[in-house]
Design an enzyme around this catalytic site. Structure first.
Site, PDB file in Angstrom:
ATOM      1  N   GLU A  18       0.856  -1.180   0.000  1.00 19.25           N
ATOM      2  CA  GLU A  18       0.000   0.000   0.000  1.00 19.25           C
ATOM      3  C   GLU A  18       0.894   1.232   0.000  1.00 19.25           C
ATOM      4  O   GLU A  18       1.789   1.351   0.842  1.00 19.25           O
ATOM      5  CB  GLU A  18      -0.883   0.042   1.248  1.00 19.25           C
ATOM      6  CG  GLU A  18      -2.040  -0.928   1.239  1.00 19.25           C
ATOM      7  CD  GLU A  18      -2.914  -0.757   2.479  1.00 19.25           C
ATOM      8  OE1 GLU A  18      -2.716   0.236   3.215  1.00 19.25           O
ATOM      9  OE2 GLU A  18      -3.754  -1.626   2.722  1.00 19.25           O
ATOM     10  N   ASP A  29      -6.623   7.823  10.709  1.00 17.96           N
ATOM     11  CA  ASP A  29      -5.252   7.473  11.075  1.00 17.96           C
ATOM     12  C   ASP A  29      -4.895   7.967  12.466  1.00 17.96           C
ATOM     13  O   ASP A  29      -5.312   9.044  12.896  1.00 17.96           O
ATOM     14  CB  ASP A  29      -4.264   8.047  10.055  1.00 17.96           C
ATOM     15  CG  ASP A  29      -4.338   7.331   8.726  1.00 17.96           C
ATOM     16  OD1 ASP A  29      -4.427   6.099   8.739  1.00 17.96           O
ATOM     17  OD2 ASP A  29      -4.319   8.014   7.682  1.00 17.96           O
ATOM     18  N   TYR A 143     -10.898  -5.232   2.940  1.00 23.58           N
ATOM     19  CA  TYR A 143     -10.067  -4.788   4.049  1.00 23.58           C
ATOM     20  C   TYR A 143     -10.928  -4.815   5.312  1.00 23.58           C
ATOM     21  O   TYR A 143     -11.864  -4.032   5.457  1.00 23.58           O
ATOM     22  CB  TYR A 143      -9.574  -3.363   3.776  1.00 23.58           C
ATOM     23  CG  TYR A 143      -8.473  -2.867   4.699  1.00 23.58           C
ATOM     24  CD1 TYR A 143      -8.631  -2.853   6.079  1.00 23.58           C
ATOM     25  CD2 TYR A 143      -7.282  -2.374   4.176  1.00 23.58           C
ATOM     26  CE1 TYR A 143      -7.635  -2.389   6.924  1.00 23.58           C
ATOM     27  CE2 TYR A 143      -6.278  -1.885   5.014  1.00 23.58           C
ATOM     28  CZ  TYR A 143      -6.462  -1.901   6.379  1.00 23.58           C
ATOM     29  OH  TYR A 143      -5.486  -1.437   7.212  1.00 23.58           O
TER      30      TYR A 143
END
Length: 241
Positions: A18, A29, A143
């Protein structure tokens, strides 16, 4: 440095890479990846920069590469232009962490026309109905987020992670990768025993951050990724009848 690190990741045994597209408001994040995005933006990194790095890397490698980012830079660049340029650069897919399937058509359609997969994301809090909605039309791989919250290394993963993963596994034939929170070879091996892929981001970014001052970034990243890869592949071999 990014281009050199991509090559080192491949040599260390990464099966898929990635490559992050920095964004000023990376809300999914944790602190480590936020600081990485800030450093990249201060250095002048743009989506065009990331595509250029992808194209250079692709000329010497066939390791699958997924662009990881947020909706805003892709839409600002232009969905059709982005999809075309990402294909020409050699990307294999796009992970857009803040894009729900109900709002994905503007980006997903041109990506699909250019042969790129828009990777769908599932959270551990997703209901059965939500899982079915997210998985409808999913391509490439899925994912699965191992923990609620933002990215970042965790000392422990949820005890019921395999059970949660099983709920997703029963709903799709696509490979399902598990990410968020995985930072050690032991954790990676545990997840690899049941998941199709183990996704590690923050632990690598932290290793880069810590090693920058000493000037041994590549060596320390290779050390970590090699250990993670060995743990994952070893777990797979033990699980194979």
């Amino acid at each position: 440095m990014t281009l050199r690190l991509l090559g080192e990741l491949e040599r260390a045994g990464a099966d898929l890479i990635e490559l992050g597209v920095p964004f000023s408001d990376p809300m999914a994040d944790g602190p480590v990846l936020q600081r990485a995005a800030e450093r990249a933006l201060r250095a002048g990194t743009t989506l065009r920069t990331v595509l250029d790095v992808t194209a250079t890397f692709r000329r010497g490698s066939d390791v699958p590469l997924v662009l990881f980012g947020y909706t805003n830079p892709y839409l600002r660049y232009g969905p059709e232009r982005f999809a075309r340029d990402a294909r020409e650069a050699g990307a294999d897919g796009v992970l857009c962490i803040d894009l729900p399937p109900e709002e994905s058509a503007e980006l997903e359609a041109p990506l699909r026309e250019n042969g790129l997969d828009l990777i769908r994301v599932l959270a551990p809090t997703s209901t059965l109905d939500r899982m079915r909605t997210v998985l409808r039309g999913a391509r490439g791989f899925v994912y699965f987020v191992s923990v609620a919250g933002v990215t970042g290394a965790r000392t422990e993963l949820p005890l019921n992670l395999e059970q949660l993963f099983g709920s997703v596994r029963r709903l799709t034939r696509l490979p399902v990768g598990v990410g968020f929170g995985i930072s050690t070879p032991e954790q990676a091996a545990g997840v690899a025993a049941f998941a199709d892929a183990v996704i590690v981001g923050s632990a690598i970014a932290r290793r880069i951050e810590e090693a920058r001052a000493a000037g041994d970034v590549e060596e320390r990243v290779v050390e970590l990724v090699s250990a993670l890869g060995a743990a994952v592949h070893g777990a797979r071999e033990r699980a194979t009848p």
